[in-house]
Design a protein around this motif. Sequence first.
Motif, PDB file in Angstrom:
ATOM      1  N   PHE A  13       0.692  -1.107   0.036  1.00 20.17           N
ATOM      2  CA  PHE A  13      -0.161   0.284   0.120  1.00 20.17           C
ATOM      3  C   PHE A  13       0.817   1.238   0.241  1.00 20.17           C
ATOM      4  O   PHE A  13       0.454   2.039  -0.956  1.00 20.17           O
ATOM      5  N   GLY A  87     -18.958  14.249   8.624  1.00 19.15           N
ATOM      6  CA  GLY A  87     -17.415  13.900   8.803  1.00 19.15           C
ATOM      7  C   GLY A  87     -16.650  14.160   7.457  1.00 19.15           C
ATOM      8  O   GLY A  87     -15.542  14.492   7.301  1.00 19.15           O
ATOM      9  N   PHE A  91     -13.332  16.223   6.797  1.00 22.47           N
ATOM     10  CA  PHE A  91     -12.218  15.507   6.228  1.00 22.47           C
ATOM     11  C   PHE A  91     -11.837  16.158   5.008  1.00 22.47           C
ATOM     12  O   PHE A  91     -10.426  16.420   4.750  1.00 22.47           O
ATOM     13  N   PRO A 102      -4.840  10.165   5.495  1.00 23.03           N
ATOM     14  CA  PRO A 102      -4.209   9.308   6.517  1.00 23.03           C
ATOM     15  C   PRO A 102      -3.146   8.204   6.133  1.00 23.03           C
ATOM     16  O   PRO A 102      -2.004   8.139   6.650  1.00 23.03           O
ATOM     17  N   MET A 127      -8.753  11.695  16.164  1.00 19.82           N
ATOM     18  CA  MET A 127      -9.502  10.472  16.142  1.00 19.82           C
ATOM     19  C   MET A 127      -9.791  10.214  17.678  1.00 19.82           C
ATOM     20  O   MET A 127     -10.775   9.709  17.904  1.00 19.82           O
TER      21      MET A 127
ATOM     22  N   SER B  38      -7.774   5.194   7.876  1.00 21.06           N
ATOM     23  CA  SER B  38      -8.196   5.828   9.055  1.00 21.06           C
ATOM     24  C   SER B  38      -8.877   4.790   9.931  1.00 21.06           C
ATOM     25  O   SER B  38      -8.899   4.906  11.241  1.00 21.06           O
ATOM     26  N   ALA B  98     -12.370  11.773   9.482  1.00 21.47           N
ATOM     27  CA  ALA B  98     -12.445  10.316   8.758  1.00 21.47           C
ATOM     28  C   ALA B  98     -13.260   9.414   9.674  1.00 21.47           C
ATOM     29  O   ALA B  98     -13.764   8.573   9.208  1.00 21.47           O
ATOM     30  N   CYS B 104     -11.836   7.106   4.905  1.00 20.87           N
ATOM     31  CA  CYS B 104     -10.960   8.357   4.106  1.00 20.87           C
ATOM     32  C   CYS B 104     -10.984   7.979   2.722  1.00 20.87           C
ATOM     33  O   CYS B 104     -11.639   7.089   2.171  1.00 20.87           O
ATOM     34  N   THR B 105      -9.825   8.419   2.065  1.00 22.21           N
ATOM     35  CA  THR B 105      -9.524   8.162   0.721  1.00 22.21           C
ATOM     36  C   THR B 105      -9.363   6.808   0.464  1.00 22.21           C
ATOM     37  O   THR B 105      -9.770   6.407  -0.618  1.00 22.21           O
ATOM     38  N   SER B 106      -8.845   5.912   1.387  1.00 27.26           N
ATOM     39  CA  SER B 106      -8.655   4.613   0.969  1.00 27.26           C
ATOM     40  C   SER B 106      -9.694   3.841   1.311  1.00 27.26           C
ATOM     41  O   SER B 106     -10.460   3.113   0.498  1.00 27.26           O
ATOM     42  N   HIS B 108     -13.136   4.709   1.687  1.00 33.05           N
ATOM     43  CA  HIS B 108     -14.379   5.086   0.834  1.00 33.05           C
ATOM     44  C   HIS B 108     -14.008   4.959  -0.569  1.00 33.05           C
ATOM     45  O   HIS B 108     -14.480   4.451  -1.439  1.00 33.05           O
TER      46      HIS B 108
END
Lengths: 148, 145
Positions: A13, A87, A91, A102, A127, B38, B98, B104-106, B108
Amino acid sequence: MNIFFSWLVGLIFGLGLIISGMANPAKVFGFLDIAGVWDPSLAFVMVGGIGVASIGFFFARRRTQSWLGLPLHMPAARDIDRRLIVGSVLFGLGWGLAGICPGPAMVVAGTGALKGGVFVLAMLLGMAVFELAELRQAKFGAKSDVTE
Amino acid sequence: MTIDTLHFTPWAALIGGMLIGTAAALLMLINGRIAGVSGIVGGLLRPVPGSTLWRFAFVFGLLVSPMVFGLFAPLPPIQLDSGYPLLIVAGLLVGMGARYGAGCTSGHGICGISRLSPRSILATLLFMLTGMATVFVVRHVLGGA
């Protein structure tokens, strides 16, 4: 065994984030700045990512457990509520301010950059605020206006 | 709209994106988990017995990825011009947003859209549009960095 694979998948990743340019905040700004000189590269990251992941999820959905025999934790939530909307907007605001989300935050921190570490700490604090609000709510009942 | 042909890197973006997609597919097929950074990190703040170690392992993989990349090729530039106050505000918003938005981007953007989840498609549209609006205001209205 699954711990080793988790590490390996995290590594893959991270390498993907580095190669794609997602880990570079300047590149993210180039994508988000549609009124400037626009760099559409990150749309290609989405296309490549979704293209491959959707094949994986297609096969995962036909299974009852993972290759290692673990339960498949597929998200069950279906409803579009205020939490999701508020949210995601918060973000997006944070993402637009620093150009870091993140995953890339962890990669930038992993380069040893102090700014990356500071961002990660602030993100963890954000968080933790969420977790505390959730705990408080569980204790004192549904009084928060964030929850439907 | 002007396309930035100087910085446009479609092939690197596509290949990097495919690696991210491979990681997302493998985490579900091997471990039965969604590769949402996240969510994985946030889960560490609410530890559930037996569901902590794999999260640390995943995050550790992300953290060492620049070092591993550096073994094979020089690390591409990571340009982060924002000052510390801005980074802290942005980090707080990213972390809180998030978790409230459940992704987050990953989580969702990649996993959710791949599952054709209406929630994730909406969330991704929202944070992309908000991100673009934020950059527009900061760069073209306020005239800042």
